[in-house]
Design an enzyme around this catalytic site. Sequence first.
Site, mmCIF file in Angstrom:
data_model
loop_
_atom_site.group_PDB
_atom_site.id
_atom_site.type_symbol
_atom_site.label_atom_id
_atom_site.label_comp_id
_atom_site.label_asym_id
_atom_site.label_seq_id
_atom_site.Cartn_x
_atom_site.Cartn_y
_atom_site.Cartn_z
ATOM 1 N N GLY A 6 2.278 11.792 7.094
ATOM 2 C CA GLY A 6 1.752 12.995 6.377
ATOM 3 C C GLY A 6 2.297 14.655 6.634
ATOM 4 N N GLN B 275 1.928 23.406 7.711
ATOM 5 C CA GLN B 275 3.171 22.890 8.662
ATOM 6 C C GLN B 275 4.711 22.693 8.368
ATOM 7 O OE1 GLN B 275 1.109 18.657 8.373
ATOM 8 N NE2 GLN B 275 1.609 18.739 10.966
ATOM 9 N N CYS C 152 0.901 14.073 15.603
ATOM 10 C CA CYS C 152 0.638 14.973 14.329
ATOM 11 C C CYS C 152 2.385 15.754 14.483
ATOM 12 C CB CYS C 152 -0.302 15.733 15.297
ATOM 13 S SG CYS C 152 -0.448 17.229 13.841
ATOM 14 N N LEU C 153 3.243 16.020 13.985
ATOM 15 C CA LEU C 153 4.265 16.032 13.342
ATOM 16 C C LEU C 153 4.710 17.845 14.148
ATOM 17 C CD1 LEU C 153 5.144 14.967 9.985
ATOM 18 C CD2 LEU C 153 5.774 13.816 12.185
ATOM 19 N N HIS D 152 -6.737 13.751 8.718
ATOM 20 C CA HIS D 152 -5.722 14.261 9.579
ATOM 21 C C HIS D 152 -4.744 15.210 8.655
ATOM 22 C CE1 HIS D 152 -2.761 14.151 12.434
ATOM 23 N NE2 HIS D 152 -2.186 15.534 11.649
ATOM 24 N N GLU D 153 -4.775 15.452 8.183
ATOM 25 C CA GLU D 153 -4.301 16.165 6.846
ATOM 26 C C GLU D 153 -4.851 17.352 6.467
ATOM 27 O OE1 GLU D 153 -0.599 16.368 7.200
ATOM 28 O OE2 GLU D 153 -1.055 13.738 8.290
ATOM 29 N N HIS E 145 -6.099 19.437 8.532
ATOM 30 C CA HIS E 145 -4.321 21.075 8.737
ATOM 31 C C HIS E 145 -4.699 22.104 8.103
ATOM 32 C CE1 HIS E 145 -1.397 19.817 11.227
ATOM 33 N NE2 HIS E 145 -1.819 18.216 10.936
HETATM 34 NI NI NI Z 1 -1.068 16.550 11.531
#
Ligand code: NI
Length: 173
Positions: free
Chosen positions: A50, A55, A96-97, A138-139, A142
Amino acid sequence: MAVRPDQLRIVHYPDPVLRRVAQPVEAVTDEVRAVARRMLQLMHEAPGVGLAAPQVGLPWRMFVANPTGEPDDDRVFINPVLSGPSREAASQQEGCLSLPGIQGDITRPTAITITALDLDGRSFTLTSDDLPARVWQHETDHLDGVLIIDKMPPIDRRANRRLLKELETAAPG
Ligand code: NI
């Protein structure tokens, strides 16, 4: 603001855009579609399951997800709204990226419903009691400026303290 999709990159903590409350996407335009395509590309390259618009530096309420990695499972969620979380919750390790190398156990409702717009601007609703439910939560976090480091238990925060420090030191400017 003119966005150059090909110039979008994944931004890392502590970039302040990750802490902003993102704003609704007003219209699903060609620009929005191009950004979504670029986000899917960056997500797959990473690889990840995701990626939310903040991000890539855009404070927009939009994320992309693909919990399986199969090309047919790419999905874009514009102005997503979560509803009906299960009372049952479970803890599972997440990364998380935007927080490379950092992982922690995050407790979330196991099932949830999401309503969002697709790339044609049409509303759709999905329910999951599996990995997608976790990814959506999670997304969506963000989009509200919330990161896994806010939700992980103290033991995980302590374990990640050095990596977090390194990210804070590596921050440009
Ligand atoms: Ni993340």
